[in-house]
Design a protein around this motif. Structure first.
Motif, PDB file in Angstrom:
ATOM      1  N   ALA A 172       9.554  -1.517 -50.465  1.00 40.89           N
ATOM      2  CA  ALA A 172       9.364  -1.986 -51.885  1.00 40.89           C
ATOM      3  C   ALA A 172      10.577  -1.560 -52.818  1.00 40.89           C
ATOM      4  O   ALA A 172      10.996  -2.431 -53.536  1.00 40.89           O
ATOM      5  N   VAL A 173      11.074  -0.360 -52.677  1.00 39.82           N
ATOM      6  CA  VAL A 173      12.447  -0.370 -53.668  1.00 39.82           C
ATOM      7  C   VAL A 173      13.617  -0.879 -53.205  1.00 39.82           C
ATOM      8  O   VAL A 173      14.151  -1.633 -53.867  1.00 39.82           O
ATOM      9  N   LYS A 174      13.770  -0.954 -51.877  1.00 40.03           N
ATOM     10  CA  LYS A 174      14.925  -2.040 -51.104  1.00 40.03           C
ATOM     11  C   LYS A 174      14.714  -3.117 -51.516  1.00 40.03           C
ATOM     12  O   LYS A 174      15.845  -3.877 -51.788  1.00 40.03           O
ATOM     13  N   ALA A 175      13.665  -3.824 -51.684  1.00 36.89           N
ATOM     14  CA  ALA A 175      13.609  -5.036 -51.698  1.00 36.89           C
ATOM     15  C   ALA A 175      13.808  -5.470 -53.362  1.00 36.89           C
ATOM     16  O   ALA A 175      14.556  -6.464 -53.652  1.00 36.89           O
ATOM     17  N   ARG A 176      13.382  -4.385 -54.243  1.00 34.81           N
ATOM     18  CA  ARG A 176      13.439  -4.993 -55.613  1.00 34.81           C
ATOM     19  C   ARG A 176      14.957  -4.542 -56.051  1.00 34.81           C
ATOM     20  O   ARG A 176      15.599  -5.265 -56.713  1.00 34.81           O
ATOM     21  N   TYR A 208      27.003  15.738 -60.672  1.00 33.70           N
ATOM     22  CA  TYR A 208      25.602  15.403 -60.786  1.00 33.70           C
ATOM     23  C   TYR A 208      25.423  13.921 -60.420  1.00 33.70           C
ATOM     24  O   TYR A 208      26.439  13.242 -60.300  1.00 33.70           O
ATOM     25  N   VAL A 209      24.224  13.675 -60.218  1.00 30.97           N
ATOM     26  CA  VAL A 209      23.774  12.364 -59.873  1.00 30.97           C
ATOM     27  C   VAL A 209      22.996  11.656 -60.781  1.00 30.97           C
ATOM     28  O   VAL A 209      21.782  12.557 -61.377  1.00 30.97           O
ATOM     29  N   VAL A 210      23.043  10.472 -61.004  1.00 28.59           N
ATOM     30  CA  VAL A 210      22.002   9.670 -62.077  1.00 28.59           C
ATOM     31  C   VAL A 210      21.004   9.295 -61.270  1.00 28.59           C
ATOM     32  O   VAL A 210      21.278   8.386 -60.159  1.00 28.59           O
ATOM     33  N   ASN A 211      19.808   9.787 -61.388  1.00 23.81           N
ATOM     34  CA  ASN A 211      18.689   9.365 -60.550  1.00 23.81           C
ATOM     35  C   ASN A 211      17.478   9.502 -61.089  1.00 23.81           C
ATOM     36  O   ASN A 211      17.182   9.789 -62.492  1.00 23.81           O
ATOM     37  N   ARG A 212      16.527   8.762 -60.571  1.00 24.95           N
ATOM     38  CA  ARG A 212      15.053   8.831 -60.972  1.00 24.95           C
ATOM     39  C   ARG A 212      13.980   9.413 -59.924  1.00 24.95           C
ATOM     40  O   ARG A 212      14.093   8.820 -58.920  1.00 24.95           O
ATOM     41  N   ASN A 213      13.355  10.382 -60.270  1.00 26.54           N
ATOM     42  CA  ASN A 213      12.381  10.882 -59.478  1.00 26.54           C
ATOM     43  C   ASN A 213      10.849   9.914 -59.610  1.00 26.54           C
ATOM     44  O   ASN A 213      10.638   9.511 -60.783  1.00 26.54           O
ATOM     45  N   ILE A 214      10.255   9.794 -58.526  1.00 25.63           N
ATOM     46  CA  ILE A 214       9.366   8.857 -58.356  1.00 25.63           C
ATOM     47  C   ILE A 214       8.077   9.696 -57.642  1.00 25.63           C
ATOM     48  O   ILE A 214       8.356   9.587 -56.449  1.00 25.63           O
ATOM     49  N   ASN A 215       7.108  10.559 -58.244  1.00 26.81           N
ATOM     50  CA  ASN A 215       6.343  11.091 -57.553  1.00 26.81           C
ATOM     51  C   ASN A 215       4.916  10.129 -57.351  1.00 26.81           C
ATOM     52  O   ASN A 215       4.256   9.767 -58.432  1.00 26.81           O
ATOM     53  N   PHE A 216       4.886   9.600 -56.224  1.00 26.78           N
ATOM     54  CA  PHE A 216       3.957   8.239 -56.284  1.00 26.78           C
ATOM     55  C   PHE A 216       2.495   8.782 -56.158  1.00 26.78           C
ATOM     56  O   PHE A 216       1.992   7.799 -56.542  1.00 26.78           O
ATOM     57  N   GLN A 269       4.465  -0.819 -58.984  1.00 29.01           N
ATOM     58  CA  GLN A 269       4.748   0.197 -59.746  1.00 29.01           C
ATOM     59  C   GLN A 269       5.928   1.058 -59.138  1.00 29.01           C
ATOM     60  O   GLN A 269       6.636   1.397 -60.149  1.00 29.01           O
ATOM     61  N   VAL A 270       5.940   1.667 -57.972  1.00 29.07           N
ATOM     62  CA  VAL A 270       6.966   2.129 -57.389  1.00 29.07           C
ATOM     63  C   VAL A 270       8.268   1.457 -57.643  1.00 29.07           C
ATOM     64  O   VAL A 270       9.325   1.822 -58.168  1.00 29.07           O
ATOM     65  N   ALA A 271       8.345   0.239 -57.382  1.00 36.28           N
ATOM     66  CA  ALA A 271       9.448  -0.877 -57.384  1.00 36.28           C
ATOM     67  C   ALA A 271       9.958  -0.912 -58.814  1.00 36.28           C
ATOM     68  O   ALA A 271      11.249  -1.063 -59.203  1.00 36.28           O
ATOM     69  N   ASP A 272       8.989  -0.973 -59.988  1.00 36.33           N
ATOM     70  CA  ASP A 272       9.465  -1.174 -61.284  1.00 36.33           C
ATOM     71  C   ASP A 272      10.036  -0.008 -61.570  1.00 36.33           C
ATOM     72  O   ASP A 272      11.128  -0.066 -62.471  1.00 36.33           O
ATOM     73  N   GLN A 291      18.305  -0.157 -63.835  1.00 31.74           N
ATOM     74  CA  GLN A 291      18.874  -0.547 -65.214  1.00 31.74           C
ATOM     75  C   GLN A 291      19.512   0.627 -66.107  1.00 31.74           C
ATOM     76  O   GLN A 291      20.489   0.279 -67.110  1.00 31.74           O
ATOM     77  N   ALA A 292      19.054   1.845 -65.946  1.00 33.33           N
ATOM     78  CA  ALA A 292      19.781   2.915 -66.702  1.00 33.33           C
ATOM     79  C   ALA A 292      21.009   3.385 -66.153  1.00 33.33           C
ATOM     80  O   ALA A 292      21.367   4.561 -66.415  1.00 33.33           O
ATOM     81  N   GLY A 293      21.345   3.061 -64.865  1.00 27.71           N
ATOM     82  CA  GLY A 293      22.568   3.359 -64.397  1.00 27.71           C
ATOM     83  C   GLY A 293      22.029   4.414 -63.125  1.00 27.71           C
ATOM     84  O   GLY A 293      23.149   4.746 -62.426  1.00 27.71           O
ATOM     85  N   ALA A 294      21.181   4.431 -62.744  1.00 26.65           N
ATOM     86  CA  ALA A 294      20.876   5.322 -61.361  1.00 26.65           C
ATOM     87  C   ALA A 294      21.520   4.750 -60.134  1.00 26.65           C
ATOM     88  O   ALA A 294      21.648   3.793 -59.877  1.00 26.65           O
ATOM     89  N   THR A 295      21.889   5.783 -59.434  1.00 24.99           N
ATOM     90  CA  THR A 295      22.406   5.394 -58.067  1.00 24.99           C
ATOM     91  C   THR A 295      21.246   5.795 -56.984  1.00 24.99           C
ATOM     92  O   THR A 295      21.407   5.450 -55.800  1.00 24.99           O
ATOM     93  N   GLU A 296      20.197   6.643 -57.322  1.00 29.10           N
ATOM     94  CA  GLU A 296      19.282   7.307 -56.448  1.00 29.10           C
ATOM     95  C   GLU A 296      17.970   7.259 -56.842  1.00 29.10           C
ATOM     96  O   GLU A 296      17.845   7.470 -58.149  1.00 29.10           O
ATOM     97  N   VAL A 297      16.777   7.038 -56.213  1.00 30.56           N
ATOM     98  CA  VAL A 297      15.285   7.299 -56.545  1.00 30.56           C
ATOM     99  C   VAL A 297      15.245   8.560 -55.504  1.00 30.56           C
ATOM    100  O   VAL A 297      15.504   8.351 -54.259  1.00 30.56           O
ATOM    101  N   CYS A 298      14.585   9.718 -56.123  1.00 32.99           N
ATOM    102  CA  CYS A 298      14.084  10.602 -55.191  1.00 32.99           C
ATOM    103  C   CYS A 298      12.598  10.680 -55.330  1.00 32.99           C
ATOM    104  O   CYS A 298      11.986  10.540 -56.179  1.00 32.99           O
ATOM    105  N   MET A 299      11.919  10.362 -54.075  1.00 33.12           N
ATOM    106  CA  MET A 299      10.495   9.896 -54.003  1.00 33.12           C
ATOM    107  C   MET A 299       9.941  10.940 -53.188  1.00 33.12           C
ATOM    108  O   MET A 299      10.013  11.154 -51.788  1.00 33.12           O
TER     109      MET A 299
END
Length: 359
Positions: free
Chosen positions: A113-117, A39-47, A76-79, A86-94
């Motif tokens: 924006a994601v890469k800058a943050r 499994y991957v630790v990730n966060r979905n961002i439906n922008f 907000q996307v970067a946040d 901070q929660a250990g994710a290695t991936e964002v799925c947008m």
């Protein structure tokens, strides 16, 4: 497959044949991927959920004036990406809706924006439908748009919007908004310019078992030509709030037998080409996840942290699982659960510690 899966109501199937199919698939899974469940630790961002595409299986899309419509700012996307890190994710799925006011280069801004943050975050973003939209709005070729997206920070594409790669089915589902040949062109071009992708199939609506076989064979053919698929993801149709179901056109998703059979079939037909077969815990109940894990599946996808699309369609299985909850789900199979990166590597010690601390 027609004999093993039964008819679309689950009747007339041979139990012994289904068990044998799953056993063969699981032997191949062991050869290709070992016994670990990943499994991957990730966060979905439906922008944004503003979309005018009109896909008839979707309950996520809103019009600009709808009360539930939203569009996130770049901040907000970067946040959200930072919160995931901070929660250990290695991936964002947008992924987002096809917003009529969104310029085609806005996708590049979102990735930047994601890469800058969070420079270390893997950006898994933008479906082939979004790529086509972005390219048309910027007057760039698909290849040039993808090269620009890669330069902006996109690391891989989700191979969503595939549904069933048959234009007769796609016309019913999406009114032909993304013909199969355009999906194939986007994916193949992405692979050619060095952007890996996943591959998917959404099944159990107006399709037949023969469509599944043809779709999976097509995925294999693309993989043999490009080598760019990291995994094959099976997505059962969630019917509860889908317009096509409410209109009486689609059936209420696949049966349990069909779910078991198609995961096993995917492992068998893709053996030697794609080593990772992923199930969707969001769309399957825990017991069905365990069954397909014992019939060819080696990967659970992501923890998600925020998942809107399936939930809006009426999925009843939640929109986030902790690592402990994933482990509890898998435990009865006797298999070890292991965190991975998007590329199926092992996260570094700092990421593993961060994800464990936030569990």
């Amino acid at each position: 497959l027609l004999d093993v899966a039964g008819d679309q109501n689950g009747a007339g199937a041979d139990d012994a044949a289904l068990e044998e199919l799953c056993r063969i698939a699981d032997d191949l899974r062991r050869q290709a991927a070992g016994d670990d469940v990943t499994y991957v630790v990730n966060r979905n961002i439906n922008f944004t959920n503003v979309c005018y595409t009109g896909c008839r299986f979707c309950a996520f899309a809103q019009r600009r004036t709808d009360a539930d419509a939203y569009t996130l700012s770049l901040e907000q996307v970067a946040d959200r990406a930072w919160e995931g890190w901070q929660a250990g994710a290695t991936e964002v799925c947008m992924q987002g809706g096809i917003h009529p006011d969104m310029p085609g280069d806005a996708y590049f801004d979102i990735a930047r924006a994601v890469k800058a943050r969070v420079p270390g975050m893997h950006v898994h973003a933008f479906s082939p439908m979004e790529v086509i939209n972005g390219a048309s709005r910027t007057n760039l070729s698909i290849e040039d748009w993808l090269v620009a997206a890669k330069e902006a920070g996109v690391d891989s594409l989700p191979g969503t919007a595939a549904e069933i790669l048959d234009d007769d089915v796609r016309w019913v589902l999406t009114k032909g908004k993304l013909p199969a040949k355009e999906w194939i062109e986007v994916i193949s071009t992405a692979h050619r310019v060095g952007i890996p992708t996943t591959s998917t199939m959404m099944y159990g609506h107006v399709d037949t078992h023969a469509h599944w076989v043809r779709h999976i064979r097509l995925i294999r053919r693309i993989q043999e030509e490009t080598g760019g698929f990291s995994e094959f993801v099976l997505l059962p149709f969630v019917h509860h709030s889908a317009p096509i179901y409410l209109a009486g056109i689609a059936r209420p998703g696949p049966t349990a037998r069909e779910n078991r059979a198609v995961h096993a079939l995917a492992r068998i037909l893709l053996h030697g080409a794609i080593g990772n077969i992923q199930c969707s815990w969001v769309k399957l109940r825990d017991d069905l996840c365990r069954q397909v894990l014992q019939g060819g599946v080696n990967d659970l996808g992501g923890t998600l942290m925020e998942e809107t699309i399936s939930r809006m369609a009426g999925s009843e299985n939640g929109s986030f699982k902790t690592i402990t909850e994933l482990g509890r789900m898998v435990a009865p199979t006797g298999r070890r659960i292991r965190q991975r990166t998007t590329e199926y590597g092992t996260p570094d010690a700092e990421r593993l510690a961060a994800s464990a601390a936030s569990d």
